[in-house]
Design a protein around this motif. Structure first.
Motif, PDB file in Angstrom:
ATOM      1  N   GLY A  92       0.922  -1.124  -0.119  1.00  0.00           N
ATOM      2  CA  GLY A  92       0.084   0.037   0.135  1.00  0.00           C
ATOM      3  C   GLY A  92       0.955   1.302  -0.042  1.00  0.00           C
ATOM      4  N   LYS A  93       2.227   1.190   0.096  1.00  0.00           N
ATOM      5  CA  LYS A  93       3.109   2.409   0.135  1.00  0.00           C
ATOM      6  C   LYS A  93       4.054   2.126  -1.291  1.00  0.00           C
ATOM      7  N   LYS A  94       4.642   3.410  -1.624  1.00  0.00           N
ATOM      8  CA  LYS A  94       5.481   3.282  -2.791  1.00  0.00           C
ATOM      9  C   LYS A  94       6.929   3.724  -2.133  1.00  0.00           C
ATOM     10  N   TYR A  95       7.839   3.049  -2.625  1.00  0.00           N
ATOM     11  CA  TYR A  95       9.170   2.961  -2.204  1.00  0.00           C
ATOM     12  C   TYR A  95      10.384   3.446  -3.362  1.00  0.00           C
ATOM     13  N   ASP A  96      11.322   4.105  -2.916  1.00  0.00           N
ATOM     14  CA  ASP A  96      12.650   4.327  -4.082  1.00  0.00           C
ATOM     15  C   ASP A  96      13.603   3.729  -3.136  1.00  0.00           C
ATOM     16  N   PHE A  97      14.644   3.272  -4.182  1.00  0.00           N
ATOM     17  CA  PHE A  97      15.829   2.541  -3.686  1.00  0.00           C
ATOM     18  C   PHE A  97      16.883   2.662  -4.404  1.00  0.00           C
ATOM     19  N   GLN A  98      18.178   2.991  -3.877  1.00  0.00           N
ATOM     20  CA  GLN A  98      19.301   3.378  -4.806  1.00  0.00           C
ATOM     21  C   GLN A  98      20.641   2.491  -4.091  1.00  0.00           C
ATOM     22  N   VAL A  99      21.504   1.959  -4.944  1.00  0.00           N
ATOM     23  CA  VAL A  99      22.774   1.729  -4.592  1.00  0.00           C
ATOM     24  C   VAL A  99      23.825   1.907  -5.718  1.00  0.00           C
ATOM     25  N   LYS A 100      24.797   2.544  -5.127  1.00  0.00           N
ATOM     26  CA  LYS A 100      26.028   2.772  -6.063  1.00  0.00           C
ATOM     27  C   LYS A 100      27.499   1.852  -5.984  1.00  0.00           C
ATOM     28  N   PHE A 101      27.757   1.825  -7.190  1.00  0.00           N
ATOM     29  CA  PHE A 101      29.100   0.790  -7.177  1.00  0.00           C
ATOM     30  C   PHE A 101      30.148   1.704  -7.891  1.00  0.00           C
ATOM     31  N   TYR A 102      31.355   1.411  -7.430  1.00  0.00           N
ATOM     32  CA  TYR A 102      32.539   1.692  -8.223  1.00  0.00           C
ATOM     33  C   TYR A 102      33.812   0.675  -7.974  1.00  0.00           C
ATOM     34  N   SER A 103      34.486   0.686  -9.142  1.00  0.00           N
ATOM     35  CA  SER A 103      35.420  -0.231  -9.206  1.00  0.00           C
ATOM     36  C   SER A 103      36.525   0.159 -10.209  1.00  0.00           C
ATOM     37  N   GLU A 104      37.809  -0.193  -9.984  1.00  0.00           N
ATOM     38  CA  GLU A 104      38.799  -0.004 -11.043  1.00  0.00           C
ATOM     39  C   GLU A 104      38.917  -1.097 -11.975  1.00  0.00           C
ATOM     40  N   VAL A 105      38.074  -2.128 -11.898  1.00  0.00           N
ATOM     41  CA  VAL A 105      38.055  -3.161 -12.810  1.00  0.00           C
ATOM     42  C   VAL A 105      36.582  -3.791 -12.951  1.00  0.00           C
ATOM     43  N   ASP A 106      36.137  -4.319 -14.207  1.00  0.00           N
ATOM     44  CA  ASP A 106      35.055  -4.260 -14.810  1.00  0.00           C
ATOM     45  C   ASP A 106      34.500  -5.607 -13.732  1.00  0.00           C
ATOM     46  N   HIS A 107      33.000  -5.297 -13.400  1.00  0.00           N
ATOM     47  CA  HIS A 107      32.386  -6.394 -12.964  1.00  0.00           C
ATOM     48  C   HIS A 107      31.149  -6.802 -13.752  1.00  0.00           C
ATOM     49  N   PRO A 108      31.305  -7.703 -14.658  1.00  0.00           N
ATOM     50  CA  PRO A 108      30.189  -7.747 -15.651  1.00  0.00           C
ATOM     51  C   PRO A 108      28.890  -8.332 -15.204  1.00  0.00           C
ATOM     52  N   SER A 109      28.890  -9.092 -13.958  1.00  0.00           N
ATOM     53  CA  SER A 109      27.731  -9.601 -13.484  1.00  0.00           C
ATOM     54  C   SER A 109      27.332  -9.398 -12.075  1.00  0.00           C
ATOM     55  N   VAL A 110      26.938  -8.238 -11.577  1.00  0.00           N
ATOM     56  CA  VAL A 110      26.526  -8.140 -10.295  1.00  0.00           C
ATOM     57  C   VAL A 110      25.184  -8.147  -9.956  1.00  0.00           C
ATOM     58  N   THR A 111      24.497  -9.116  -9.217  1.00  0.00           N
ATOM     59  CA  THR A 111      23.178  -9.037  -8.656  1.00  0.00           C
ATOM     60  C   THR A 111      22.983  -8.239  -7.852  1.00  0.00           C
ATOM     61  N   ILE A 112      21.667  -7.657  -7.799  1.00  0.00           N
ATOM     62  CA  ILE A 112      20.932  -6.727  -6.756  1.00  0.00           C
ATOM     63  C   ILE A 112      19.815  -7.127  -6.334  1.00  0.00           C
ATOM     64  N   LYS A 113      19.577  -7.738  -5.150  1.00  0.00           N
ATOM     65  CA  LYS A 113      18.181  -8.355  -4.618  1.00  0.00           C
ATOM     66  C   LYS A 113      17.840  -7.742  -3.470  1.00  0.00           C
ATOM     67  N   LEU A 114      16.793  -6.895  -3.321  1.00  0.00           N
ATOM     68  CA  LEU A 114      15.937  -6.487  -2.332  1.00  0.00           C
ATOM     69  C   LEU A 114      14.966  -7.638  -2.021  1.00  0.00           C
ATOM     70  N   CYS A 115      14.751  -7.899  -0.818  1.00  0.00           N
ATOM     71  CA  CYS A 115      14.038  -8.977  -0.485  1.00  0.00           C
ATOM     72  C   CYS A 115      13.759  -9.095   0.985  1.00  0.00           C
ATOM     73  N   ASN A 116      12.652 -10.015   1.230  1.00  0.00           N
ATOM     74  CA  ASN A 116      12.318  -9.962   2.745  1.00  0.00           C
ATOM     75  C   ASN A 116      13.445 -10.739   3.361  1.00  0.00           C
ATOM     76  N   GLY A 117      13.770 -10.331   4.660  1.00  0.00           N
ATOM     77  CA  GLY A 117      14.990 -10.877   5.477  1.00  0.00           C
ATOM     78  C   GLY A 117      14.630 -11.743   6.690  1.00  0.00           C
ATOM     79  N   LEU A 118      13.078 -11.932   6.606  1.00  0.00           N
ATOM     80  CA  LEU A 118      12.501 -12.702   7.564  1.00  0.00           C
ATOM     81  C   LEU A 118      13.196 -13.864   7.808  1.00  0.00           C
ATOM     82  N   ALA A 119      13.510 -14.405   8.945  1.00  0.00           N
ATOM     83  CA  ALA A 119      14.123 -16.026   9.182  1.00  0.00           C
ATOM     84  C   ALA A 119      13.086 -16.941   8.588  1.00  0.00           C
ATOM     85  N   ASP A 120      13.620 -17.714   7.621  1.00  0.00           N
ATOM     86  CA  ASP A 120      12.686 -18.934   6.979  1.00  0.00           C
ATOM     87  C   ASP A 120      11.817 -18.294   5.781  1.00  0.00           C
ATOM     88  N   ALA A 121      12.014 -16.957   5.415  1.00  0.00           N
ATOM     89  CA  ALA A 121      11.215 -16.479   4.305  1.00  0.00           C
ATOM     90  C   ALA A 121      11.843 -16.922   3.046  1.00  0.00           C
TER      91      ALA A 121
END
Length: 182
Positions: A92-121
């Motif tokens: 029922g609410k809306k959200y905004d999310f951001q994360v920034k990355f920086y490296s001096e080497v290419d990282h071709p496949s970084v996964t970003i997963k925002l999820c439920n952290g409840l134990a056993d979820a």
């Protein structure tokens, strides 16, 4: 534009559309991510999915520098970093999310997963889990804006660096999770 007939005179109303920002402010009062005391866990594996040593990590507040350990495998989910928060999101609410990355080497496949952290979820429900590419010497901003809330009590951020070059360092910074701001 909206036109209204006002006894033969047309009234026009202009409604501006919200413009997605290019970046969110991690210091803003609206930022729910206060991550300096969040528990961080790691699970890094070799190509045979056997767990290996954790990466070297430098933390400053909610910013991290992670150095990929020797022997890490090339596949997705073989270089996981999970940040367990105390932030609850709701339907029922809306959200905004951001994360920034920086490296001096290419990282071709970084996964970003925002999820439920409840134990056993088992991370359900989750908001998104895209694979992004971080190009050397370029700051990469991942920004999701105005997305629907889900019942996550609490939220967890899982980052996966499987396939990243061994010995390379990636910076994770300016994390923002906020109720949507127009």
């Amino acid at each position: 534009f909206t036109f209204t007939d006002n006894n033969g005179v047309l009234d026009m109303e202009v409604k501006k559309l919200a413009v997605k920002p290019s970046s969110l402010d991690p210091a803003a009062a609206s930022n729910l991510w206060k991550g300096e005391n969040y528990a961080v866990t790691y699970w890094f594996a070799n190509n045979d999915w056997a767990q290996i040593s954790n990466p070297e990590v430098e933390q400053s507040g909610s910013n991290y520098k992670v150095t990929m350990p020797e022997g890490m495998g090339p596949q997705r989910w073989q270089g996981q970093m999970a940040i367990q928060t105390d932030i609850n999101t709701v339907e029922g609410k809306k959200y905004d999310f951001q994360v920034k990355f920086y490296s001096e080497v290419d990282h071709p496949s970084v996964t970003i997963k925002l999820c439920n952290g409840l134990a056993d979820a088992k991370d359900e429900p989750f908001y998104f889990d895209p694979i992004v590419s971080v190009t050397s010497f370029e700051e990469f901003t991942f920004l999701q804006w105005n997305f629907d809330g889900k019942a996550c009590t609490p939220v967890k951020l899982v980052l996966d660096f499987g396939g990243s070059p061994v010995g390379s360092t990636i910076e994770i910074k300016d994390i923002v999770l906020q109720e949507h701001v127009e």
